[in-house]
Motif scaffolding. Structure first.
Motif, PDB file in Angstrom:
ATOM      1  N   TRP A  85     -66.399 -71.670 -66.787  1.00  0.00           N
ATOM      2  CA  TRP A  85     -66.252 -71.063 -65.461  1.00  0.00           C
ATOM      3  C   TRP A  85     -67.251 -71.572 -64.441  1.00  0.00           C
ATOM      4  CZ3 TRP A  85     -67.211 -67.250 -69.491  1.00  0.00           C
ATOM      5  CH2 TRP A  85     -68.541 -66.874 -69.609  1.00  0.00           C
ATOM      6  N   ARG A 115     -59.184 -64.829 -77.609  1.00  0.00           N
ATOM      7  CA  ARG A 115     -59.680 -63.451 -77.531  1.00  0.00           C
ATOM      8  C   ARG A 115     -60.141 -62.996 -78.908  1.00  0.00           C
ATOM      9  NH1 ARG A 115     -57.285 -60.491 -72.651  1.00  0.00           N
ATOM     10  NH2 ARG A 115     -55.773 -61.890 -71.728  1.00  0.00           N
ATOM     11  N   GLU A 120     -63.479 -63.764 -76.484  1.00  0.00           N
ATOM     12  CA  GLU A 120     -63.269 -63.773 -75.033  1.00  0.00           C
ATOM     13  C   GLU A 120     -62.846 -62.384 -74.575  1.00  0.00           C
ATOM     14  OE1 GLU A 120     -60.929 -66.829 -73.278  1.00  0.00           O
ATOM     15  OE2 GLU A 120     -62.160 -68.404 -74.154  1.00  0.00           O
ATOM     16  N   ASP A 121     -63.594 -61.860 -73.647  1.00  0.00           N
ATOM     17  CA  ASP A 121     -63.236 -60.535 -73.119  1.00  0.00           C
ATOM     18  C   ASP A 121     -62.722 -60.672 -71.685  1.00  0.00           C
ATOM     19  OD1 ASP A 121     -65.445 -60.873 -71.468  1.00  0.00           O
ATOM     20  OD2 ASP A 121     -66.752 -59.654 -72.726  1.00  0.00           O
ATOM     21  N   ASN A 122     -62.329 -59.555 -71.121  1.00  0.00           N
ATOM     22  CA  ASN A 122     -61.697 -59.605 -69.799  1.00  0.00           C
ATOM     23  C   ASN A 122     -62.646 -60.086 -68.712  1.00  0.00           C
ATOM     24  OD1 ASN A 122     -59.124 -58.913 -70.641  1.00  0.00           O
ATOM     25  ND2 ASN A 122     -59.543 -56.715 -70.544  1.00  0.00           N
ATOM     26  N   THR A 123     -63.949 -59.856 -68.895  1.00  0.00           N
ATOM     27  CA  THR A 123     -64.922 -60.341 -67.902  1.00  0.00           C
ATOM     28  C   THR A 123     -64.966 -61.860 -67.911  1.00  0.00           C
ATOM     29  OG1 THR A 123     -66.237 -58.348 -68.207  1.00  0.00           O
ATOM     30  CG2 THR A 123     -67.343 -60.220 -67.185  1.00  0.00           C
ATOM     31  N   MET A 124     -65.035 -62.447 -69.103  1.00  0.00           N
ATOM     32  CA  MET A 124     -65.041 -63.911 -69.218  1.00  0.00           C
ATOM     33  C   MET A 124     -63.736 -64.492 -68.694  1.00  0.00           C
ATOM     34  SD  MET A 124     -66.574 -63.900 -73.054  1.00  0.00           S
ATOM     35  CE  MET A 124     -66.595 -65.630 -73.411  1.00  0.00           C
ATOM     36  N   ALA A 126     -61.743 -63.262 -66.496  1.00  0.00           N
ATOM     37  CA  ALA A 126     -61.698 -63.157 -65.030  1.00  0.00           C
ATOM     38  C   ALA A 126     -62.500 -64.293 -64.395  1.00  0.00           C
ATOM     39  CB  ALA A 126     -62.235 -61.796 -64.588  1.00  0.00           C
ATOM     40  N   ARG A 127     -63.648 -64.624 -64.973  1.00  0.00           N
ATOM     41  CA  ARG A 127     -64.452 -65.730 -64.426  1.00  0.00           C
ATOM     42  C   ARG A 127     -63.693 -67.051 -64.537  1.00  0.00           C
ATOM     43  NH1 ARG A 127     -70.042 -63.776 -67.254  1.00  0.00           N
ATOM     44  NH2 ARG A 127     -70.792 -62.461 -65.548  1.00  0.00           N
ATOM     45  N   ARG A 130     -60.820 -67.283 -61.967  1.00  0.00           N
ATOM     46  CA  ARG A 130     -61.325 -67.564 -60.617  1.00  0.00           C
ATOM     47  C   ARG A 130     -61.769 -69.020 -60.507  1.00  0.00           C
ATOM     48  NH1 ARG A 130     -60.593 -65.084 -55.915  1.00  0.00           N
ATOM     49  NH2 ARG A 130     -60.814 -63.061 -56.962  1.00  0.00           N
ATOM     50  N   GLU A 169     -57.268 -56.868 -64.676  1.00  0.00           N
ATOM     51  CA  GLU A 169     -58.670 -57.173 -65.001  1.00  0.00           C
ATOM     52  C   GLU A 169     -58.950 -58.662 -64.865  1.00  0.00           C
ATOM     53  OE1 GLU A 169     -60.367 -55.211 -68.404  1.00  0.00           O
ATOM     54  OE2 GLU A 169     -58.928 -53.567 -68.232  1.00  0.00           O
ATOM     55  N   GLY A 172     -59.397 -59.192 -61.199  1.00  0.00           N
ATOM     56  CA  GLY A 172     -60.326 -58.272 -60.537  1.00  0.00           C
ATOM     57  C   GLY A 172     -59.664 -57.527 -59.385  1.00  0.00           C
TER      58      GLY A 172
END
Ligand SMILES: O=C[C@H](O)COP(=O)(O)O
Length: 281
Positions: A85, A115, A120-124, A126-127, A130, A169, A172
């Protein structure tokens, strides 16, 4: 990556996407030989030039530079299986900007195997979404419920709600960003199986998901298009024509035989031709 319209009389979306990831099944030479056979399947179908059916291939990272040369000038798009990211001190990662330099236009993000096995989680995720979008690469966001519940009364709507939450998620809450994604709906339990999920179930999940996504478009005054939603999980020839309203297939093992990829392309081309005939275009 926005569809021109969600569906018409026949239920077939304007554009169908037919892709395949090799995951980590092939060595370098084997993958290039396979890619040449896939390229042949594409070249032997000039109707693909119309752009109503968009094929793509997603090999391992080291294959990308050579693959970019092989498919140059053809309708076949090149994808990557993952991305980092950010540029900088991220040992072992590959940045979206580097992938863009290699001619990659689609990148898988959040595949169930990443995952599950790589945390890998939703924060990663999302990065990554983006970062890929910032680099001008379409995020192929992989989503899907873990447990098989297609027989229950709320199975399809429950799966759609879960998938919608995963998408929310991943972007975002930025639904303009969501409209630039391609969504791969892959029920986790159907990946690596002998048979895909039931076609009626998949169509019901995608229909329900589209309704949830459309609410965001309407909230923005219809300014946003809905992202294409393709299906993956033991997909093979014969499935796509049964998937009313689904935007294509994300193939895995069953496209190791390149002839199967060609068969699915034919099915997709037939569907778009039928749709054109119904519309009189
Ligand atoms: O990346 C592709 C999907 O995970 C489906 O793989 P599969 O068809 O081998 O189950």
């Amino acid at each position: 990556m926005t569809e021109c319209s969600s569906a018409d009389h026949s239920g077939t979306p304007e554009i169908l996407y037919i892709g395949v990831s090799t995951k980590m099944y092939m060595g370098y030479r084997d993958c290039l030989d396979w890619l040449a056979r896939i390229q042949h399947e594409v070249d032997s179908r000039p109707a693909l030039a119309a752009g109503r059916v968009v094929p793509f291939v997603i090999p391992s990272f080291p294959v990308l530079p050579a693959a970019s040369g092989v498919i140059s000038g053809s309708p076949l798009l090149l994808g990557a299986q993952n991305c980092g990211w950010a540029d900088g001190p991220w040992t072992g990662e590959v940045s979206p900007s580097l992938l863009a330099e290699l001619g990659v236009s689609v990148v898988e993000i959040g595949h169930a195997e990443r995952r599950r096995h790589f945390g890998e989680d939703n924060t990663m995720i999302a990065r990554k979404v983006r970062a890929a979008d910032d680099a001008g690469i379409t995020p192929l966001l992989c989503v899907g419920e873990e447990t098989r519940n297609e027989k229950s009364g709320t199975g399809a709507s429950g799966a759609a709600a879960f998938v919608h939450q995963q998408i929310d998620e991943a972007v975002g809450g930025d639904w303009a960003l969501a409209s630039r994604l391609m969504i791969a709906y892959e029920p986790v339990w159907a990946i690596g199986a002998t048979e895909p999920a039931d076609a009626g179930y998949v169509a019901a999940v995608v229909r329900s998901l589209r309704t949830l996504l459309a609410a965001h478009s309407h909230g923005a005054g219809d300014a946003l298009g809905d992202p294409p939603v393709i299906y993956g999980g033991s997909a093979k020839p014969g499935l796509l024509p049964a998937l009313d309203g689904v935007s294509g297939l994300f193939l895995g093992r069953f496209a190791h035989d390149s002839a199967n990829f060609g068969k699915v392309l034919d099915e997709a081309l037939s569907m778009t031709a039928l749709q054109e005939a119904l519309r009189g275009t």
